[in-house]
Structure formats: C-alpha cells, structure tokens
Motif scaffolding. Sequence first.
Motif, PDB file in Angstrom:
ATOM      1  N   VAL A   1       0.839  -1.206   0.000  1.00 20.57           N
ATOM      2  CA  VAL A   1       0.000   0.000   0.000  1.00 20.57           C
ATOM      3  C   VAL A   1       0.875   1.257   0.000  1.00 20.57           C
ATOM      4  N   LEU A   2       1.850   1.315   0.904  1.00 22.49           N
ATOM      5  CA  LEU A   2       2.687   2.505   1.007  1.00 22.49           C
ATOM      6  C   LEU A   2       3.547   2.727  -0.242  1.00 22.49           C
ATOM      7  N   ILE A   3       4.113   1.649  -0.788  1.00 22.03           N
ATOM      8  CA  ILE A   3       4.961   1.830  -1.965  1.00 22.03           C
ATOM      9  C   ILE A   3       4.123   2.214  -3.185  1.00 22.03           C
ATOM     10  N   THR A   4       2.873   1.790  -3.221  1.00 23.58           N
ATOM     11  CA  THR A   4       1.980   2.225  -4.299  1.00 23.58           C
ATOM     12  C   THR A   4       1.722   3.726  -4.202  1.00 23.58           C
ATOM     13  N   ILE A   5       1.514   4.201  -2.994  1.00 21.18           N
ATOM     14  CA  ILE A   5       1.304   5.638  -2.779  1.00 21.18           C
ATOM     15  C   ILE A   5       2.560   6.422  -3.157  1.00 21.18           C
ATOM     16  N   VAL A   6       3.725   5.932  -2.716  1.00 20.60           N
ATOM     17  CA  VAL A   6       4.990   6.589  -3.066  1.00 20.60           C
ATOM     18  C   VAL A   6       5.188   6.586  -4.585  1.00 20.60           C
ATOM     19  N   GLY A   7       4.909   5.454  -5.224  1.00 19.77           N
ATOM     20  CA  GLY A   7       5.050   5.366  -6.674  1.00 19.77           C
ATOM     21  C   GLY A   7       4.168   6.368  -7.394  1.00 19.77           C
ATOM     22  N   PHE A   8       2.960   6.519  -6.915  1.00 21.00           N
ATOM     23  CA  PHE A   8       2.015   7.459  -7.529  1.00 21.00           C
ATOM     24  C   PHE A   8       2.449   8.904  -7.295  1.00 21.00           C
ATOM     25  N   LEU A   9       2.786   9.248  -6.059  1.00 19.34           N
ATOM     26  CA  LEU A   9       3.103  10.636  -5.714  1.00 19.34           C
ATOM     27  C   LEU A   9       4.508  11.059  -6.134  1.00 19.34           C
ATOM     28  N   TYR A  10       5.499  10.179  -5.962  1.00 19.89           N
ATOM     29  CA  TYR A  10       6.883  10.569  -6.181  1.00 19.89           C
ATOM     30  C   TYR A  10       7.397  10.182  -7.566  1.00 19.89           C
ATOM     31  N   PHE A  11       7.040   8.991  -8.022  1.00 24.77           N
ATOM     32  CA  PHE A  11       7.548   8.517  -9.310  1.00 24.77           C
ATOM     33  C   PHE A  11       6.547   8.724 -10.451  1.00 24.77           C
ATOM     34  N   GLN A  12       5.427   9.371 -10.178  1.00 23.55           N
ATOM     35  CA  GLN A  12       4.389   9.664 -11.168  1.00 23.55           C
ATOM     36  C   GLN A  12       3.905   8.414 -11.906  1.00 23.55           C
ATOM     37  N   GLU A  13       3.793   7.310 -11.181  1.00 25.63           N
ATOM     38  CA  GLU A  13       3.266   6.087 -11.780  1.00 25.63           C
ATOM     39  C   GLU A  13       1.746   6.200 -11.894  1.00 25.63           C
ATOM     40  N   ASN A  14       1.201   5.533 -12.884  1.00 30.53           N
ATOM     41  CA  ASN A  14      -0.246   5.547 -13.090  1.00 30.53           C
ATOM     42  C   ASN A  14      -0.937   4.717 -12.020  1.00 30.53           C
ATOM     43  N   ILE A  15      -2.133   5.161 -11.680  1.00 30.76           N
ATOM     44  CA  ILE A  15      -2.961   4.376 -10.753  1.00 30.76           C
ATOM     45  C   ILE A  15      -4.328   4.224 -11.407  1.00 30.76           C
ATOM     46  N   SER A  16      -4.790   2.994 -11.443  1.00 25.63           N
ATOM     47  CA  SER A  16      -6.064   2.704 -12.094  1.00 25.63           C
ATOM     48  C   SER A  16      -7.088   2.287 -11.041  1.00 25.63           C
ATOM     49  N   VAL A  17      -8.316   2.206 -11.487  1.00 26.62           N
ATOM     50  CA  VAL A  17      -9.383   1.754 -10.599  1.00 26.62           C
ATOM     51  C   VAL A  17      -9.088   0.322 -10.130  1.00 26.62           C
ATOM     52  N   MET A  18      -8.572  -0.514 -11.024  1.00 32.29           N
ATOM     53  CA  MET A  18      -8.261  -1.895 -10.654  1.00 32.29           C
ATOM     54  C   MET A  18      -7.160  -1.956  -9.598  1.00 32.29           C
TER      55      MET A  18
END
Length: 117
Positions: free
Chosen positions: A68-85
């Motif tokens: 969960v935390l690394i997904t948040i970091v990836g989204f906020l810091y590394f500008q990774e995409n986040i989908s509904v899935m």
Amino acid sequence: MQWMFLCLAILFEVAGTVSMKLSSGFTRLLPSVLLMFFYGGSLFFLTLTLKSIDVSVAYAVWSGMGIVLITIVGFLYFQENISVMKLISIGLIIAGVVSLNLIGQGAEPQTVHKSEQ
C-alpha cells in the motif's frame, strides 16, 4: 513494543524499495548501499516482531502495508499511473490484513500436535 517494531520494519522496507528504484539496477552507489541498509533494517525489525506476533499476521501486515505505502509513493513521487483496478486490489489487500488481525485477536489459540493428526 512489537507493533512499533513492525511499523519500523514496514517503513524500512518501503525505504529499501524506493532505494531499489533509485539505484537504477545497482548502477548508482548511494541508493544501492541504502537499499542494503534499509532491507537489512527491515528484516531486523521484522525478526524482533516475530518474538511476540504470529508469523502469519506479522508477515501479512508487513507485506500488505508495504504494498500500500509503496503504491502511494510510486504514484506521488515517481508519477506512476494508478487505475481503478489497482485501487480495488489495494483495498482487497487492506481488507485481508484487517481480517487477519481481527481473526488473530479474537481467536483462542489452539495447538495441534503432529501426534493428534
């Protein structure tokens, strides 16, 4: 105290994963060294946690909250995409971790010996 150790294990694991990304495949020295330090620290604190929390619960919380935390970091810091899935999947992980904790706290410990099986 064991939950504080588990929180530290999670934070160190997330820092190690961020360092892994920043190391660019071990081509950058400082992030590569930090990766080893943070993962070592994570395993150290996880080991302390296992002295008093069941391995099934501790590992589920450690890995689940790390995801969960690394997904948040990836989204906020590394500008990774986040989908509904992805969001649904993370919700399921959180639900699983919460369920394991509730089951672990409410259940009476039952010991089954090999000779009884």
